[in-house]
Design a protein around this motif. Structure first.
Motif, PDB file in Angstrom:
ATOM      1  N   TYR A   1      -8.459  21.989 -19.076  1.00  9.35           N
ATOM      2  CA  TYR A   1      -9.468  21.380 -18.190  1.00  9.35           C
ATOM      3  C   TYR A   1      -8.506  20.074 -17.685  1.00  9.35           C
TER       4      TYR A   1
ATOM      5  N   ARG B   1     -10.932  23.375  -8.756  1.00  9.91           N
ATOM      6  CA  ARG B   1     -10.989  21.822  -8.154  1.00  9.91           C
ATOM      7  C   ARG B   1     -10.279  21.817  -6.711  1.00  9.91           C
TER       8      ARG B   1
ATOM      9  N   ILE C   1     -17.652  18.739 -19.773  1.00  9.94           N
ATOM     10  CA  ILE C   1     -17.598  18.662 -18.358  1.00  9.94           C
ATOM     11  C   ILE C   1     -19.157  18.113 -17.891  1.00  9.94           C
TER      12      ILE C   1
ATOM     13  N   CYS D   1     -17.624  21.509  -9.623  1.00 10.04           N
ATOM     14  CA  CYS D   1     -16.622  22.627  -9.820  1.00 10.04           C
ATOM     15  C   CYS D   1     -16.231  22.692 -11.293  1.00 10.04           C
ATOM     16  N   THR D   2     -15.671  23.887 -11.807  1.00  4.35           N
ATOM     17  CA  THR D   2     -15.223  24.225 -13.082  1.00  4.35           C
ATOM     18  C   THR D   2     -13.678  24.605 -12.888  1.00  4.35           C
ATOM     19  N   GLU D   3     -13.030  25.100 -13.860  1.00  4.96           N
ATOM     20  CA  GLU D   3     -11.522  25.239 -13.652  1.00  4.96           C
ATOM     21  C   GLU D   3     -11.381  26.507 -12.788  1.00  4.96           C
TER      22      GLU D   3
ATOM     23  N   LEU E   1      -9.889  18.298 -14.102  1.00  5.34           N
ATOM     24  CA  LEU E   1     -11.512  18.129 -14.442  1.00  5.34           C
ATOM     25  C   LEU E   1     -11.675  17.190 -15.440  1.00  5.34           C
TER      26      LEU E   1
END
Length: 477
Positions: free
Chosen positions: A452, A321, A427, A338-340, A457
């Motif tokens: 998350y 993020r 997500i 984006c992911t973590e 997220l």
């Protein structure tokens, strides 16, 4: 005009560069239409009918089939989702078994729900150090088909959102030995059919022997959002049944603007301008990936068979993020998602040299900063040790269809372990569920959901932010 129109117009005039879909990259000079209102029509004389084509639309889809190498190609105006629903419905009888990879798109789950199917899941091994699902091993497909001989079709995603491709040729061979059709969600692979000789791009799923392939033109090619195609190359699937379900899941008033966009896109990409674009595009990608490979604190996901169009990047001591927001706000580069742990930047033949130059400069500067701050503590850092698998093996207690109308009750997330979920949790994008209705909520899943949230997220699916609807416990009178 309306507020949405005004905001979109203002955004389009800004300096944010689109490293996201759609693949036309908002380039109205190269891929422009006249005023779309001038040809937004219905099925009038001379313009055919998408669901009963016999003229200009049939000819357009025949051209698409010739370009892609299919027996028959179908325009999809409801995106790849409509094509996936039709493919699943045409290949698996109601209540039957579908073998599918767990990292499939949510539309596959919708098909499972609508048809009352009994899914058998393949859980691809994680890519070490990245926290994303890898390729589906052909051996896992073979083992599942041997263990469950009543499986009627196999469906996998290739390329994935991250550009990871499975060995479709070998998986197709395994399926065809058993007279089982292989369905491939190739939504992110529409550009692969246009690769040149000795290209670094992998071959398309259709080229490798899949029976049905669904591809979103709009994701990587110069076509409007919501445009996709379904390719059929198989004697294992009844054409009349497939075409029936395409009518069921698509609008009875298909947009001629969208269909014109599909026809124009395929004609352009198959012509000299499209071929030149692909050559230039691959050269730019190769240079950019070589540059990224030389960075010290930013890493690029790479591997044999990967689609090089996807730029999956992660930075040392920086969560996904934070990396995403830095690119977006300071450098005016808008990533896809984006992911973590990482960001995804989607590229396309429609990208301009300007975008690659700006991205190189941004990555170089960020890499330098990270080097200078190597010994400094940072805030909001993605600190998971070893990066966990994001898609743990599901534990089904009920089928999706059995949960339809079941009594549910809200439960605080912290108290959900051991209960049966009544909701999806995922997500988006890419919409791959950690949890589906009817599945057991485990401590592992809860730890990932909480993580998350810590990383900022957004978890979609649950009706309430801090709770989950679960199957209500039976209470005595």
């Amino acid at each position: 005009m309306g507020e949405l129109y005004d905001r979109l117009t203002a955004y389009g005039k800004g300096d944010a560069y689109p490293f996201h879909m759609p693949g036309h990259k908002r380039d109205g000079k190269r891929f422009c239409f006249q005023n779309p209102f001038s040809f937004d029509i219905t099925e009038i004389d001379g313009f055919d009918d998408l669901h009963h084509p016999s003229g200009i639309l049939r000819d357009a889809m025949d051209r698409a089939a010739s370009v892609y190498g299919s027996e028959k190609s179908y325009f999809l105006v409801n995106g790849s989702s409509g094509g996936i629903l039709a493919a699943v419905s045409a290949c698996v009888r109601r209540g039957g078994k579908l073998l599918t990879a767990r990292n499939c798109h949510k539309s596959v789950y919708h098909g499972i729900f609508l048809r009352g199917l009994r899914p058998v899941y393949l859980c691809p091994p994680p890519v070490s150090g990245w926290g994303t699902a890898g390729a589906v091993p052909p051996s896992a497909v073979e083992a599942a088909l041997s263990a469950e001989p009543d499986i009627e079709a196999v469906l996998i995603t290739s390329p994935t959102y991250e550009g990871i491709c499975s060995d479709i040729k070998e998986i197709a061979r395994i399926c065809h030995e058993r007279k089982i059709p292989l369905l491939v969600d190739g939504a992110h692979g529409a550009h692969l059919a246009y690769r040149g000789e000795d290209s670094a791009f992998p071959p398309s799923a259709l080229e490798q022997g899949a029976d049905l392939v669904i591809e979103s033109l709009h994701k990587t090619l110069p076509s409007l959002t919501q445009t996709a195609v379904l390719h059929k190359r198989s004697g294992l699937i009844r054409e009349d049944v497939l075409e029936w379900y395409l009518q069921v899941y698509q609008s009875s008033s298909p947009s001629y603007v969208l269909m014109a966009s599909m026809d124009s896109c395929i004609s352009y990409m198959a012509g000299p301008e499209g071929r030149a674009d692909m050559e230039r595009y691959e050269r730019r990608l190769t240079e950019l990936r070589a540059f990224a490979g030389g960075l010290v604190h930013i890493r690029l996901l790479e591997g044999e068979g990967c689609d090089i169009s996807k730029l999956v990047l992660k930075a040392d001591r920086m969560g996904g993020r934070e990396f995403y927001d830095l690119l977006r706000t300071e450098y005016r580069l808008q990533p896809e998602m984006c992911t973590e742990t990482y960001v995804i930047l989607m590229t396309a033949p429609g990208d301009r040299e300007e975008g690659f130059i700006r991205l190189k400069r941004a990555l170089g500067e960020i890499d330098g900063r990270l080097g200078a701050e190597e010994r400094r503590d940072r805030k909001n850092v993605g600190s998971w040790s070893g990066v966990p698998v994001r898609f743990p093996a599901p534990q089904a207690a009920r089928t999706l269809s059995q949960m339809d109308g079941a009594p549910l009750e809200a439960c605080p997330l912290s108290s959900c372990a051991g209960k049966i979920s009544g909701e999806f949790a995922y997500i988006y994008p890419p919409g791959i569920p950690l949890l589906a209705p009817g599945e057991l909520v485990t401590e592992e899943i809860l730890s990932i959901l909480f993580r998350y949230r810590e990383e900022g997220l957004e978890v979609r699916g649950p009706a309430e932010k801090d709770s989950l609807r679960v199957l209500a416990e039976e209470r005595p009178f």
